[in-house]
Write an enzyme that holds these catalytic residues in place. Structure first.
Site, PDB file in Angstrom:
ATOM      1  CB  THR A 145      13.698  -1.765  15.062  1.00 54.76           C
ATOM      2  OG1 THR A 145      13.056  -0.504  14.866  1.00 54.76           O
ATOM      3  CG2 THR A 145      14.583  -2.022  13.871  1.00 54.76           C
ATOM      4  CB  SER A 180      19.189   4.335   9.169  1.00 55.88           C
ATOM      5  OG  SER A 180      18.949   3.243  10.049  1.00 55.88           O
ATOM      6  CE1 TYR A 182      19.458  -0.913  15.135  1.00 60.18           C
ATOM      7  CE2 TYR A 182      17.727   0.596  14.441  1.00 60.18           C
ATOM      8  CZ  TYR A 182      18.167  -0.426  15.254  1.00 60.18           C
ATOM      9  OH  TYR A 182      17.321  -0.973  16.186  1.00 60.18           O
ATOM     10  CG  HIS A 183      15.896   1.448  10.671  1.00 55.48           C
ATOM     11  ND1 HIS A 183      16.311   2.752  10.807  1.00 55.48           N
ATOM     12  CD2 HIS A 183      15.049   1.221  11.705  1.00 55.48           C
ATOM     13  CE1 HIS A 183      15.726   3.293  11.859  1.00 55.48           C
ATOM     14  NE2 HIS A 183      14.965   2.391  12.428  1.00 55.48           N
ATOM     15  CE  LYS A 186      17.455  -4.476  15.307  1.00 55.08           C
ATOM     16  NZ  LYS A 186      18.261  -5.017  16.444  1.00 55.08           N
TER      17      LYS A 186
HETATM   18  N1  LIG Z   1      16.086   0.878  22.918  1.00 53.82           N
HETATM   19  C1  LIG Z   1      15.131   0.974  21.994  1.00 53.82           C
HETATM   20  O1  LIG Z   1      14.324   1.910  21.995  1.00 53.82           O
HETATM   21  C2  LIG Z   1      15.003  -0.083  20.939  1.00 53.82           C
HETATM   22  C3  LIG Z   1      13.921  -0.025  20.046  1.00 53.82           C
HETATM   23  C4  LIG Z   1      13.797  -1.008  19.068  1.00 53.82           C
HETATM   24  C5  LIG Z   1      14.724  -2.033  18.990  1.00 53.82           C
HETATM   25  N2  LIG Z   1      15.774  -2.061  19.861  1.00 53.82           N
HETATM   26  C6  LIG Z   1      16.750  -3.162  19.736  1.00 53.82           C
HETATM   27  O2  LIG Z   1      16.914  -3.770  21.006  1.00 53.82           O
HETATM   28  C7  LIG Z   1      18.265  -4.194  21.179  1.00 53.82           C
HETATM   29  C8  LIG Z   1      18.828  -3.622  22.475  1.00 53.82           C
HETATM   30  O3  LIG Z   1      18.722  -2.212  22.446  1.00 53.82           O
HETATM   31  P1  LIG Z   1      19.330  -1.323  23.612  1.00 53.82           P
HETATM   32  O4  LIG Z   1      18.666  -0.018  23.538  1.00 53.82           O
HETATM   33  O5  LIG Z   1      19.299  -2.084  24.885  1.00 53.82           O
HETATM   34  O6  LIG Z   1      20.831  -1.171  23.107  1.00 53.82           O
HETATM   35  P2  LIG Z   1      22.178  -1.100  23.978  1.00 53.82           P
HETATM   36  O7  LIG Z   1      23.241  -0.634  23.047  1.00 53.82           O
HETATM   37  O8  LIG Z   1      21.972  -0.349  25.214  1.00 53.82           O
HETATM   38  O9  LIG Z   1      22.435  -2.637  24.347  1.00 53.82           O
HETATM   39  C9  LIG Z   1      23.049  -3.533  23.465  1.00 53.82           C
HETATM   40  C10 LIG Z   1      24.181  -4.223  24.238  1.00 53.82           C
HETATM   41  O10 LIG Z   1      24.759  -5.215  23.398  1.00 53.82           O
HETATM   42  C11 LIG Z   1      26.168  -5.172  23.530  1.00 53.82           C
HETATM   43  N3  LIG Z   1      26.748  -5.687  22.282  1.00 53.82           N
HETATM   44  C12 LIG Z   1      26.644  -5.149  21.046  1.00 53.82           C
HETATM   45  N4  LIG Z   1      27.323  -5.889  20.155  1.00 53.82           N
HETATM   46  C13 LIG Z   1      27.854  -6.928  20.855  1.00 53.82           C
HETATM   47  C14 LIG Z   1      28.648  -8.029  20.487  1.00 53.82           C
HETATM   48  N5  LIG Z   1      29.070  -8.193  19.231  1.00 53.82           N
HETATM   49  N6  LIG Z   1      29.007  -8.916  21.446  1.00 53.82           N
HETATM   50  C15 LIG Z   1      28.591  -8.762  22.743  1.00 53.82           C
HETATM   51  N7  LIG Z   1      27.849  -7.714  23.152  1.00 53.82           N
HETATM   52  C16 LIG Z   1      27.480  -6.806  22.200  1.00 53.82           C
HETATM   53  C17 LIG Z   1      26.491  -3.707  23.781  1.00 53.82           C
HETATM   54  O11 LIG Z   1      27.733  -3.532  24.417  1.00 53.82           O
HETATM   55  C18 LIG Z   1      25.303  -3.259  24.626  1.00 53.82           C
HETATM   56  O12 LIG Z   1      25.586  -3.364  26.009  1.00 53.82           O
HETATM   57  C19 LIG Z   1      19.013  -3.760  19.926  1.00 53.82           C
HETATM   58  O13 LIG Z   1      19.105  -4.841  19.038  1.00 53.82           O
HETATM   59  C20 LIG Z   1      18.129  -2.681  19.343  1.00 53.82           C
HETATM   60  O14 LIG Z   1      18.257  -2.618  17.955  1.00 53.82           O
HETATM   61  C21 LIG Z   1      15.944  -1.116  20.831  1.00 53.82           C
END
Ligand SMILES: NC(=O)c1ccc[n+]([C@@H]2O[C@H](COP(=O)([O-])OP(=O)(O)OC[C@H]3O[C@@H](n4cnc5c(N)ncnc54)[C@H](O)[C@@H]3O)[C@@H](O)[C@H]2O)c1
Length: 389
Positions: A145, A180, A182-183, A186
């Site tokens: 991120t 945070s 979370y960050h 990452k």
């Molecule tokens: N959505 C955003 O705006 C955004 C921005 C920057 C970074 N990200 C990163 O992108 C990635 C995806 O984001 P998102 O918004 O699609 O999140 P999301 O929560 O919708 O999708 C993540 C998926 O991973 C699955 N998951 C989590 N831990 C797991 C595990 N241990 N085993 C199997 N499945 C698991 C969850 O059930 C979920 O369906 C994340 O790593 C997030 O940090 C997202």
């Protein structure tokens, strides 16, 4: 290619699964549905009902008359499960989305912080270890991120920068400072992957992605002008799991003033969900050389939160809505006015064609959300759950 998508049930994972399948790649999606559980715990189910990954893939295979998309339900923090899937499927590329993705959720309680650390760090460690053991040639694309950089008072490079200290020069990862838990996970993911790359020559792309916005991607349209709602991805709008623009759009539709945290000068780089899938594809098509961590900043334009709120207000007015903006006490500990100048040219140089945030884009989102207006839970939109208490 054979593509393994970790987190395939998620907001970004599902559109990515369809995107690669539609291009004729063989795709295997993994998820353990943990996000559904995390969201339910804070009463933040997605706005639209979402089918399970199994049902979405079955439906996708029927309507696209193919059987190249498969699923495996399991937890990537379970090494045996993950390594067995990787051995059996033998992917060319692993796209790693499977993390707890919310900073507010990670700050909510001891238990949430611990689960975020365990899930994100062990998951990433397992992916890197399995690839090292099974086939170091597999390209890992990891979603980082842009928040890893924090908001420094200097320009932000794409990953590495050269510095001079006491007349000697060196190139290192740009200093990161997560706002945070979370960050911070990452950042530690990036450090872990960097270690694996340096030590065992893995091929890793770490994408420093900004907040994503939007609902519809090309594959949900199936060549029509109206999307097939059965193929929709999970769309969250609450305080914990909704990204800011998605949240503002829902607030505008249900006559709730847009909740700008504090002064609203917080500046970030954003991108449309259509561009996320494009970026992942560009990364997959151009794997980095082994032994070098490739970092790219994944965003297409930079806004303050005030600018986003104003754009939503203008789009709302065009649709006849009376959108109000309210500056609420900031639940986060963050700079509300700061310098912000990230570089983001690597993906553009690879061919990214940005879908910029126009009034039409916001209006399209509003029209979809309007159809689900009755399902919006106003009491989850903003409870001012402070990070600092
Ligand atoms: N959505 C955003 O705006 C955004 C921005 C920057 C970074 N990200 C990163 O992108 C990635 C995806 O984001 P998102 O918004 O699609 O999140 P999301 O929560 O919708 O999708 C993540 C998926 O991973 C699955 N998951 C989590 N831990 C797991 C595990 N241990 N085993 C199997 N499945 C698991 C969850 O059930 C979920 O369906 C994340 O790593 C997030 O940090 C997202």
């Amino acid at each position: 290619m054979k593509i393994l998508v970790l987190g395939a049930d998620g907001y970004l994972g599902w559109p990515t699964t369809m995107y690669f399948a539609a291009k004729g790649h063989e795709v295997l999606g993994i998820d353990n549905y943990i996000k559904r559980q995390f969201a339910a715990e804070v009463n933040e189910e997605p706005l639209f009902p979402i089918k399970t990954l199994q049902d979405k893939i079955k439906y996708w295979n029927i309507i696209t008359k193919s059987n190249i998309t498969k699923y495996a339900i399991g937890d990537i923090t379970n090494y045996e499960f993950l390594s067995t899937v990787i051995k059996d499927f033998s992917p060319d590329c692993i796209i790693h989305y499977a993390e707890q993705p919310s900073s507010p959720w990670s700050m909510f309680s001891y238990e949430n912080a611990k689960r975020t650390i365990e899930n994100n760090l062990i998951g990433t460690f397992n992916v890197a270890w399995a690839v090292k053991e099974i086939n170091p040639d597999i390209h890992i694309i990891k979603l980082g991120t842009s928040g890893e950089y924090g908001s420094p008072n200097t320009d932000i490079p794409e990953g590495f920068f050269e510095y001079e200290y006491r007349n000697r020069k060196e190139t290192r990862l740009y200093p990161r400072e997560g706002p945070s838990i979370y960050h911070t996970t990452k950042i530690q993911d990036t450090d872990l992957l960097h270690f694996f790359v340096r030590t065992w020559g893995l091929k890793v792309t770490d994408l420093m992605q900004g907040p994503v916005l939007g609902i519809v991607t090309e594959e949900m349209l199936l060549g029509n002008s109206v999307p097939d709602h059965t193929l929709f991805t999970s769309f969250h709008y609450g305080e914990h799991f909704g990204t800011v623009l998605n949240r503002f759009v829902v607030q505008a539709i249900c006559d709730y003033p847009l909740t700008v945290y504090g002064k609203g000068g917080q500046t970030r780089g954003y991108l449309n969900i259509k561009d996320t899938v494009q970026c992942i594809n560009l990364a997959a098509e151009t794997p980095p050389e082994s032994g070098k961590l490739r970092i790219m900043n994944q965003m297409t334009e930079v806004f303050t939160v005030n600018e986003l709120a104003n754009r939503v207000q203008i789009a709302g007015t065009k649709l006849g809505l009376d959108v109000k903006i309210s500056n609420v006490p900031n639940p986060r500990k963050e700079a509300e006015e700061h310098y912000y100048n990230p570089e983001y040219s690597k993906l553009l140089n690879l061919g990214l064609q940005p879908n910029y945030l126009t009034a039409d884009v916001i209006m399209e989102m509003m029209q979809i959300v309007q159809q689900y207006r009755k399902q919006i839970k106003q009491n989850t939109i903003f409870n001012c759950n402070s990070w600092n208490t």
